[in-house]
Design a protein around this motif. Structure first.
Motif: not given
Lengths: 164, 517
Positions: A112, A116, A120, A134, A138, A142, A145-146, A149-150
């Protein structure tokens, strides 16, 4: 001089009429589907049971849609809607298809984080963003972060994940 | 209880218990603010850790997280248009509009102050009246609860923009979708269309997030993000850097201004939240939307709600936050958890070897008084953490060009929804709900009746059918209760009065469809 209704207004009125017809068809279909189910209450005849509430809601939906369509036809529906905001753009459908495809591959096949990140990047490119800072920033943010965090913190299980 | 105060104060103000509150608030706000994650996920994650803590410490951690998540859900709703949980969906209507108008800090400050006020009012009410409130909650049987939901739905349908007919259509769609899954009385699967994953019903979080959040992203995507004037890429990159350093001079909403403008809506919302929070079932969503609906009818607010006014944020936020304490009343007074959140608190009590119920305040008086003190302390810790840490960060994020932010939100939504139950099917549900929400927005059908109907549909059916069983075929049973009769009369009077007022009023009154200006 006779005033004519602008084209966009006609298009909008037609679209709203079509939507009422669709709602009527959907609700009739729902009532028919529910009626044809082998509900136990046909045999026990206990009145209020599994079939009642879905049928009630579907019938009210049908009646409200019919009233709406009739009022529309009689030009008595005066809901304030923006005529300019009638956009037949396919972009949302494309985006949804992209989400489903990437979810299918990202959650069940590959990884993932990478998929992902790529999504994006693609969406930013479609939106016309061309500044590499950018785009890269970005997308990578992203993905990171995935991952953090996850995967690292919440330990969410993703089948066939490379990074975990 | 007053006798226990002396031993409760050192317990409550022990440094480790205060630290647990701070940690709980930070975790709760963070989880609530991230699209796709919710406060209940935070509570569920923290629950196992409470086994190793003292009873007061455990409650401090969970209370801090619960309170933080209430505001956290609003941060996500206001900043991104993505409600962190279903009650926060009401914040999207005006809060996100304020963000789109370049005033995210105004919206966030309003939400914070109203959240704190609602929390504080509810905490005080709980502390001093939890026994009579608990008795009142017990007096509500199936017919009273059905009548209450009838009143709430009537108010919502009348207040919404686009006409009562479209509101009814939206509500019926929500009610119908809520019937998919298990029958609430017989527990048999129905309308699952042969799909095994639908036997347990539609996931609440997936549906609400899809209906509100994904549909909003789709709307922005379809319009090409025309709400904001995007500069060139270089201008947007520079703007991103500047956003970190400065804020708009128009985006200023200090405490005094909040008090002057929104004290009525905040007070009203707090009252509605306390009343509905104490009852098993209705919860934050109904309180938030009911409060929004009633506030939109105030003379000073006529025609303004939906255009981005702080009052439209204050009312639902105060109501939602005011349900936190009262939600625990049935649990504390009678040992009956009235909500999933209360259920987690019950689990925490059990881990500590404490059985919640009538004996709590005799056997553990000092612990419970300390917990009440923690409730108030948690409210003020939430104020400081959110005011000085979360709002400065998220108010700046709200100014970022949506065409840059939206693509990054989508993966968080998808994975967040998947991570709740580890079911890819929930992602499919979210996408379906997003498509439904997109279609409803296009038809100018408000999403509010749909989501509220979806949430309360099973309860409406359960209470109605229980009432039918208890009444045994006697139709007068429904009106034999003075509480129920009063609620029905209130619903009819409200509907007639407001519909007549609406006929002579300017266009655009009431709860908007969600499209925004």
């Amino acid at each position: 001089m006779k005033q004519t209704v602008p084209d966009s207004r006609e298009k909008y009125d037609r679209a709203e009429s079509v939507s009422y017809v669709v709602l009527i068809a959907v609700s009739i279909g729902l009532v028919a589907y529910i009626w044809l189910q082998p509900w136990a209450y046909f045999h026990t005849a206990d009145g209020v049971s599994l079939a009642l509430f879905p049928t009630v809601f579907a019938v009210i939906l049908c009646v409200a849609s019919i009233i709406g369509a009739v009022r529309k036809a009689m030009h008595r529906d005066n809901s304030s809607l923006s005529i300019e905001d009638f956009d037949l753009s396919m972009r949302p459908v494309v985006l949804l298809t992209g989400i489903v495809l990437v979810s299918a591959f990202g959650l069940w096949r590959i990884d993932p984080v990478f998929n992902f990140t790529a999504l994006v990047l693609v969406v930013l490119l479609v939106e016309g963003v061309r500044d590499w800072r950018l785009l890269v920033g970005m997308s990578v943010l992203t993905g990171a972060t995935i991952y953090v965090l996850f995967i690292l913190i919440l330990n969410v299980y993703f089948p066939n994940v490379w990074l975990s | 209880m007053l006798e226990a105060l002396g031993s409760a104060i050192p317990l409550a103000f022990a440094w480790d218990n205060l630290l647990w509150i701070v940690i709980g608030v930070v975790v709760g706000v963070s989880f609530g603010a991230i699209p796709g994650l919710t406060g209940i996920v935070a509570l569920a994650l923290l629950l196992p850790f409470t086994f190793y803590m003292s009873p007061v410490g455990a409650m401090a951690l969970l209370l801090g997280s619960y309170k933080g998540s209430m505001f956290g859900g609003s941060i996500s709703a206001i900043t991104f248009g993505v409600p962190g949980d279903s009650p926060a969906a009401a914040d999207v209507l005006d809060g996100f509009t304020l963000t789109k108008n370049g005033k995210p800090r105004t919206a966030l400050n309003t939400a914070l102050y109203s959240s704190i006020a609602g929390n504080a009012v509810a905490d005080l009410v709980v502390i001093f009246t939890f026994v009579p409130l608990g008795m009142l909650a017990l007096a509500f049987g199936p017919r009273e609860l059905f009548a209450l939901m009838f009143l709430a739905m009537t108010a919502l349908l009348v207040f919404v923009q686009g006409g009562v007919l479209k509101a009814i259509i939206g509500a019926m769609i929500g009610f119908f979708i809520s019937t998919i899954g298990l029958d609430p009385i017989l527990s048999r699967p129905r309308l699952d269309f042969g799909i095994t994953q639908l036997e347990s019903g539609i996931s609440l979080v997936a549906f609400v997030v899809g209906l509100f959040a994904l549909s909003e992203l789709l709307m922005q995507f379809s319009k090409g993000f025309s709400n904001k004037k995007a500069g060139t890429d270089e201008e947007e990159t520079l703007k991103l850097r500047n956003i970190i350093r400065q804020r708009s001079p128009d985006d200023y909403f200090p405490f005094k201004k909040w008090l002057r403008r929104t004290w009525r809506e905040t007070l009203m919302g707090s009252g509605i939240g306390v009343a509905l929070g104490a009852l098993p079932g209705p919860g934050g969503t109904m309180a938030a939307f009911s409060s929004y609906a009633f506030a939109s009818r105030m003379r000073k607010n006529l025609g303004k709600f939906g255009t981005g006014v702080p009052e439209g944020v204050a009312a639902p936020e105060a109501a939602n936050s005011a349900t936190v304490g009262p939600t625990l009343i049935p649990l504390l007074a009678f040992g009956i958890p009235g909500s999933p959140m209360a259920g987690i608190f019950m689990g925490a009590f059990m881990l500590q070897g404490i059985a919640p119920g009538p004996g709590l305040f005799t056997d553990y008086a000092d612990v419970m008084v300390a917990v009440f003190i923690m409730m108030l302390a948690g409210t003020f810790v939430n104020l400081f953490v959110s005011k000085f840490a979360m709002i400065p960060i998220f108010s700046r994020l709200g100014l970022v060009d949506p065409r840059i932010l939206v693509p990054a939100l989508i993966p968080l939504l998808v994975i967040g929804i998947y991570s709740i139950n580890l079911r890819p099917f929930d992602v499919v549900l979210m996408v379906g709900a997003g498509l439904l929400g997109f279609g409803l927005r296009r038809l100018n059908i408000s999403l509010a009746p749909t989501v509220v109907a979806f949430m309360i549909g099973p309860m409406v059916e359960k209470h109605f059918r229980r009432g039918l069983i208890l009444g045994a075929g006697d139709w007068t049973y429904w009106f034999a209760s003075p509480i129920a009769l009063g609620l029905y009369i209130a619903a009819i009077v409200l509907a007639v009065f407001l519909l007549r007022r609406k006929k002579g009023a300017p266009d655009g009154m009431g709860i908007p469809s969600g499209e925004g200006p």
